[in-house]
Design a protein around this motif. Structure first.
Motif, mmCIF file in Angstrom:
data_model
loop_
_atom_site.group_PDB
_atom_site.id
_atom_site.type_symbol
_atom_site.label_atom_id
_atom_site.label_comp_id
_atom_site.label_asym_id
_atom_site.label_seq_id
_atom_site.Cartn_x
_atom_site.Cartn_y
_atom_site.Cartn_z
ATOM 1 N N THR A 103 40.488 -29.498 16.881
ATOM 2 C CA THR A 103 39.792 -28.724 17.908
ATOM 3 C C THR A 103 38.561 -29.490 18.373
ATOM 4 O O THR A 103 37.751 -29.916 17.560
ATOM 5 C CB THR A 103 39.381 -27.351 17.339
ATOM 6 O OG1 THR A 103 40.549 -26.684 16.856
ATOM 7 C CG2 THR A 103 38.706 -26.499 18.404
ATOM 8 N N GLU A 139 42.986 -29.344 20.807
ATOM 9 C CA GLU A 139 42.661 -28.061 21.437
ATOM 10 C C GLU A 139 41.194 -28.025 21.821
ATOM 11 O O GLU A 139 40.365 -28.725 21.237
ATOM 12 C CB GLU A 139 42.942 -26.919 20.455
ATOM 13 C CG GLU A 139 44.362 -26.915 19.947
ATOM 14 C CD GLU A 139 44.562 -26.128 18.662
ATOM 15 O OE1 GLU A 139 45.725 -25.840 18.352
ATOM 16 O OE2 GLU A 139 43.570 -25.828 17.962
ATOM 17 N N ALA A 141 38.204 -24.991 23.716
ATOM 18 C CA ALA A 141 37.983 -23.648 24.255
ATOM 19 C C ALA A 141 36.614 -23.612 24.917
ATOM 20 O O ALA A 141 35.704 -24.336 24.503
ATOM 21 C CB ALA A 141 38.052 -22.603 23.140
ATOM 22 N N GLU A 161 46.041 -22.534 28.312
ATOM 23 C CA GLU A 161 47.052 -21.861 27.495
ATOM 24 C C GLU A 161 46.843 -20.365 27.353
ATOM 25 O O GLU A 161 47.749 -19.664 26.935
ATOM 26 C CB GLU A 161 47.111 -22.498 26.102
ATOM 27 C CG GLU A 161 47.653 -23.900 26.144
ATOM 28 C CD GLU A 161 48.056 -24.427 24.782
ATOM 29 O OE1 GLU A 161 49.051 -25.164 24.720
ATOM 30 O OE2 GLU A 161 47.380 -24.105 23.789
ATOM 31 N N VAL A 163 43.841 -16.838 26.730
ATOM 32 C CA VAL A 163 42.507 -16.333 26.408
ATOM 33 C C VAL A 163 42.507 -15.828 24.969
ATOM 34 O O VAL A 163 43.425 -15.122 24.554
ATOM 35 C CB VAL A 163 42.099 -15.178 27.356
ATOM 36 C CG1 VAL A 163 40.756 -14.593 26.971
ATOM 37 C CG2 VAL A 163 42.079 -15.656 28.795
ATOM 38 N N ALA A 164 41.480 -16.196 24.228
ATOM 39 C CA ALA A 164 41.290 -15.687 22.865
ATOM 40 C C ALA A 164 40.147 -14.679 22.912
ATOM 41 O O ALA A 164 39.032 -15.010 23.318
ATOM 42 C CB ALA A 164 40.957 -16.819 21.910
ATOM 43 N N GLN A 165 40.424 -13.467 22.509
ATOM 44 C CA GLN A 165 39.435 -12.404 22.522
ATOM 45 C C GLN A 165 38.427 -12.604 21.392
ATOM 46 O O GLN A 165 38.810 -12.951 20.277
ATOM 47 C CB GLN A 165 40.114 -11.035 22.357
ATOM 48 C CG GLN A 165 41.191 -10.748 23.391
ATOM 49 C CD GLN A 165 40.624 -10.614 24.783
ATOM 50 O OE1 GLN A 165 39.605 -9.957 24.986
ATOM 51 N NE2 GLN A 165 41.272 -11.244 25.743
ATOM 52 N N SER A 166 37.150 -12.388 21.677
ATOM 53 C CA SER A 166 36.078 -12.499 20.681
ATOM 54 C C SER A 166 36.242 -13.760 19.828
ATOM 55 O O SER A 166 36.193 -13.717 18.610
ATOM 56 C CB SER A 166 36.035 -11.255 19.792
ATOM 57 O OG SER A 166 35.741 -10.123 20.558
ATOM 58 N N TYR A 167 36.406 -14.883 20.460
ATOM 59 C CA TYR A 167 36.748 -16.144 19.799
ATOM 60 C C TYR A 167 35.581 -16.745 19.019
ATOM 61 O O TYR A 167 35.754 -17.177 17.889
ATOM 62 C CB TYR A 167 37.248 -17.115 20.861
ATOM 63 C CG TYR A 167 37.781 -18.422 20.343
ATOM 64 C CD1 TYR A 167 38.965 -18.479 19.626
ATOM 65 C CD2 TYR A 167 37.111 -19.612 20.598
ATOM 66 C CE1 TYR A 167 39.471 -19.688 19.172
ATOM 67 C CE2 TYR A 167 37.608 -20.819 20.144
ATOM 68 C CZ TYR A 167 38.788 -20.853 19.432
ATOM 69 O OH TYR A 167 39.274 -22.052 18.991
ATOM 70 N N ASN A 176 34.844 -13.889 24.583
ATOM 71 C CA ASN A 176 36.187 -14.373 24.857
ATOM 72 C C ASN A 176 36.087 -15.830 25.310
ATOM 73 O O ASN A 176 35.097 -16.227 25.917
ATOM 74 C CB ASN A 176 36.851 -13.556 25.961
ATOM 75 C CG ASN A 176 37.015 -12.101 25.586
ATOM 76 O OD1 ASN A 176 36.879 -11.721 24.431
ATOM 77 N ND2 ASN A 176 37.303 -11.270 26.572
ATOM 78 N N HIS A 177 37.120 -16.594 25.027
ATOM 79 C CA HIS A 177 37.181 -17.989 25.457
ATOM 80 C C HIS A 177 38.539 -18.273 26.083
ATOM 81 O O HIS A 177 39.552 -17.707 25.667
ATOM 82 C CB HIS A 177 36.983 -18.936 24.274
ATOM 83 C CG HIS A 177 35.567 -19.127 23.876
ATOM 84 N ND1 HIS A 177 34.777 -18.096 23.417
ATOM 85 C CD2 HIS A 177 34.787 -20.233 23.879
ATOM 86 C CE1 HIS A 177 33.570 -18.567 23.149
ATOM 87 N NE2 HIS A 177 33.549 -19.851 23.414
ATOM 88 N N LEU A 179 41.504 -20.940 26.416
ATOM 89 C CA LEU A 179 42.018 -21.964 25.513
ATOM 90 C C LEU A 179 42.773 -23.025 26.301
ATOM 91 O O LEU A 179 43.537 -22.713 27.216
ATOM 92 C CB LEU A 179 42.960 -21.347 24.484
ATOM 93 C CG LEU A 179 42.388 -20.205 23.636
ATOM 94 C CD1 LEU A 179 43.448 -19.643 22.715
ATOM 95 C CD2 LEU A 179 41.177 -20.682 22.858
#
Length: 194
Positions: A103, A139, A141, A161, A163-167, A176-177, A179
């Motif tokens: 990452t 990866e 974000a 790719e 969205v990641a919630q509360s990343y 949120n971020h 990805l």
């Protein structure tokens, strides 16, 4: 694959990417302090000792251990023509086995933003990750509203790719971020931004 204590040095057209050294402290602290307002909206909350020599010393030791152990590749972006620190990039959370992924996170000092340095560094580290570290996936974000970060990722070959919630906690709040990923053998073509 471990990095076996060899010196990490990646040369690009304008930059040398290398591990941080104790002698970088003053330049790093000055650039981070000067860029505080530019960086804070996009980063985790700075600890009260963030800019201290002791915190930086810990960072240097961590970088050396992580690079030697193959768990991260934390590099400073040094402008080659005058040896000025312009930012940093870390390929972290390197996973082996079936994943072969890492990452990426990065920051650029305010005076050096939008000059192509980060795109050059990202491309170089992704190439290094695929060819030297034998990773299959890198990866990254960023916050959805961070147009500059999204743009540099897309211009560097990363594909959206989802969205990641509360990343991550950014500036004291869970956020949120969006990805992105860059694959060694990517056949996905261009993707639409979500």
């Amino acid at each position: 694959m471990l990095m076996r204590r060899r010196k990490v040095r990646i040369e690009t057209e304008q930059l040398t990417l290398r591990l941080p050294a104790h002698s970088d402290y003053r330049a790093w602290a000055a650039l981070r302090d000067e860029s505080r307002d530019f960086l804070i909206p996009w980063e985790p909350t700075w600890a009260s000792d963030h800019l201290t020599r002791r915190a930086f010393t810990n960072r240097v030791y961590w970088a050396a251990r992580a690079a030697t152990g193959g768990t991260a590749l934390p590099v400073f972006l040094i402008r080659r023509d005058d040896q000025t620190l312009v930012g940093a990039l870390t390929l972290d959370n390197i996973r082996r086995g079936p994943a072969q992924a890492g990452t990426m996170g990065y920051w650029i000092g305010a005076p050096f933003a939008r000059q192509g340095y980060m795109r050059e560094a990202i491309r170089a580290v992704v190439h290094y990750a695929f060819t030297e570290l034998d990773l299959s996936r890198v990866e990254a974000a960023c916050l959805p509203e961070n147009a500059a970060s999204r743009g540099v990722l897309e211009k560097s070959g990363f594909k959206y790719e989802g969205v990641a919630q509360s990343y991550l906690q950014i500036n004291g709040r869970w956020r949120n971020h969006v990805l992105y990923a860059n694959l060694r053998t990517d056949r996905r073509g261009r993707t639409d931004i979500g």
